[in-house]
Design an enzyme around this catalytic site. Structure first.
Site, PDB file in Angstrom:
ATOM      1  N   ASP A 142       0.841  -1.204   0.000  1.00 52.20           N
ATOM      2  CA  ASP A 142       0.000   0.000   0.000  1.00 52.20           C
ATOM      3  C   ASP A 142       0.877   1.255   0.000  1.00 52.20           C
ATOM      4  O   ASP A 142       1.973   1.244   0.547  1.00 52.20           O
ATOM      5  CB  ASP A 142      -0.901  -0.015   1.250  1.00 52.20           C
ATOM      6  CG  ASP A 142      -2.023   0.992   1.150  1.00 52.20           C
ATOM      7  OD1 ASP A 142      -2.276   1.517   0.049  1.00 52.20           O
ATOM      8  OD2 ASP A 142      -2.644   1.271   2.193  1.00 52.20           O
ATOM      9  N   ASN A 152     -10.491  -2.915  -6.488  1.00 50.37           N
ATOM     10  CA  ASN A 152      -9.551  -2.067  -7.238  1.00 50.37           C
ATOM     11  C   ASN A 152      -9.978  -1.790  -8.684  1.00 50.37           C
ATOM     12  O   ASN A 152      -9.452  -0.874  -9.320  1.00 50.37           O
ATOM     13  CB  ASN A 152      -8.130  -2.670  -7.228  1.00 50.37           C
ATOM     14  CG  ASN A 152      -7.420  -2.501  -5.900  1.00 50.37           C
ATOM     15  OD1 ASN A 152      -6.591  -3.323  -5.526  1.00 50.37           O
ATOM     16  ND2 ASN A 152      -7.724  -1.437  -5.172  1.00 50.37           N
TER      17      ASN A 152
HETATM   18  C1  FPP Z   1      -1.956  -0.100  -3.526  1.00 54.78           C
HETATM   19  O1  FPP Z   1      -1.428   1.210  -3.436  1.00 54.78           O
HETATM   20  C2  FPP Z   1      -1.366  -0.822  -4.653  1.00 54.78           C
HETATM   21  C3  FPP Z   1      -2.033  -1.431  -5.691  1.00 54.78           C
HETATM   22  C4  FPP Z   1      -3.500  -1.460  -5.797  1.00 54.78           C
HETATM   23  C5  FPP Z   1      -1.321  -2.091  -6.815  1.00 54.78           C
HETATM   24  C6  FPP Z   1      -0.156  -2.948  -6.365  1.00 54.78           C
HETATM   25  C7  FPP Z   1       0.514  -3.533  -7.531  1.00 54.78           C
HETATM   26  C8  FPP Z   1       1.843  -3.602  -7.673  1.00 54.78           C
HETATM   27  C9  FPP Z   1       2.806  -3.061  -6.679  1.00 54.78           C
HETATM   28  C10 FPP Z   1       2.433  -4.322  -8.828  1.00 54.78           C
HETATM   29  C11 FPP Z   1       2.979  -5.634  -8.305  1.00 54.78           C
HETATM   30  C12 FPP Z   1       3.266  -6.605  -9.326  1.00 54.78           C
HETATM   31  C13 FPP Z   1       3.046  -7.937  -9.186  1.00 54.78           C
HETATM   32  C14 FPP Z   1       3.461  -8.858 -10.261  1.00 54.78           C
HETATM   33  C15 FPP Z   1       2.400  -8.519  -7.984  1.00 54.78           C
HETATM   34  P1  FPP Z   1      -2.406   2.461  -3.642  1.00 54.78           P
HETATM   35  O2  FPP Z   1      -2.454   2.792  -5.089  1.00 54.78           O
HETATM   36  O3  FPP Z   1      -3.731   2.144  -3.019  1.00 54.78           O
HETATM   37  O4  FPP Z   1      -1.668   3.588  -2.845  1.00 54.78           O
HETATM   38  P2  FPP Z   1      -2.360   4.848  -2.148  1.00 54.78           P
HETATM   39  O5  FPP Z   1      -3.156   4.308  -0.996  1.00 54.78           O
HETATM   40  O6  FPP Z   1      -1.189   5.666  -1.706  1.00 54.78           O
HETATM   41  O7  FPP Z   1      -3.201   5.534  -3.185  1.00 54.78           O
END
Ligand code: FPP
Length: 235
Positions: free
Chosen positions: A16, A64
């Site tokens: 996150d 998501n």
């Molecule tokens: C949450 O941060 C993250 C995600 C929804 C996407 C996570 C995906 C990756 C890191 C790619 C990983 C790759 C593989 C192959 C598993 P957020 O966007 O909710 O952050 P925020 O809360 O700061 O907005």
């Protein structure tokens, strides 16, 4: 890592803070996901080095999909790129399992997921679970449906329903439960992640954003895990 440290068997990680990391740098959100994917790769390797039995990364929840189309497309592209990398890293011998409802995926990405699961099924190293289109309530409801169907068909009796048989209908069947759930980024929520499986897990929340997360942060989290006195309801 020091010698007398207990390494968790199975760590669940809620990746996150990618969006906030990008925002702080005036970058598009997908740059945060890109850096987050690099950290995913490095921390997976570190978990292998530490000798974990399993690690589960929460990569994409059933909620998501509500994000802007451009962001979702960017994340799906990253999945393809980094899944291939995880799969190619033969030396680590990881069995890769996707937790979640695969019916939402199609085309190249679905083919890749199925191929990776099939080709790594007999690997004997750490289990690398990647939760994609995952929601724990949904997983539990699915398990209920599967069990009900078996009972209806006379293949299972109601008395056979217990914690063990129920667990066998979850995406994590035959795996150790996570003993440790880690959430960076300062948020202190489970967000529909491994609700059943984390019944006895220790929870550690850290203020670092996922794209900034390092091996040293994981060491710190494991030290915190070691400080907790785990009694499993006993005295
Ligand atoms: C949450 O941060 C993250 C995600 C929804 C996407 C996570 C995906 C990756 C890191 C790619 C990983 C790759 C593989 C192959 C598993 P957020 O966007 O909710 O952050 P925020 O809360 O700061 O907005």
């Amino acid at each position: 890592m020091e010698n007398n440290i207990t390494i968790p068997k199975h760590i669940g990680i809620i990746m996150d803070g990618n969006g906030r990391w990008a925002k702080k740098r005036f970058l598009p959100r997908n740059m945060g996901h890109k850096k987050g994917a690099e950290v995913f790769q490095d921390i997976t390797r570190y978990c292998n080095e530490l000798g974990l039995e399993a690690v589960t990364f929460y990569a994409f929840s059933t909620e998501n999909w509500k994000r802007p189309q451009e962001e979702v497309e960017g994340i799906m592209k990253l999945f393809k790129e980094y899944l291939i990398k995880a799969f190619d890293y033969e030396k680590e011998n990881n069995k890769i399992v996707f937790l979640g409802d695969k019916s939402a995926f199609s085309g190249e990405l679905l083919d890749l997921m199925l191929e990776i699961e099939e080709k790594t099924a007999d690997r004997t190293g750490m289990i690398l679970n990647i939760a994609l289109n995952y929601g724990s309530r949904n997983e539990i409801i699915n398990a209920c449906k599967e069990i009900s169907q078996l009972v209806k068909e006379g293949k299972m009796s109601i008395d056979d329903i217990n914690e063990e048989s129920f667990s066998n209908h979850l995406y994590t069947k035959n795996q150790p439960d996570p003993d440790f759930i880690l959430r960076p980024s300062g948020e202190k929520r489970l967000s529909n992640f491994l609700l059943w499986q984390s019944a006895y897990a220790e929870f550690v929340y850290m203020d670092v954003l996922w794209p900034d997360f390092t091996r040293k942060n994981l060491d710190e989290a494991i030290l915190e895990f070691n400080k907790r006195n785990r009694r499993f309801g006993g005295v």
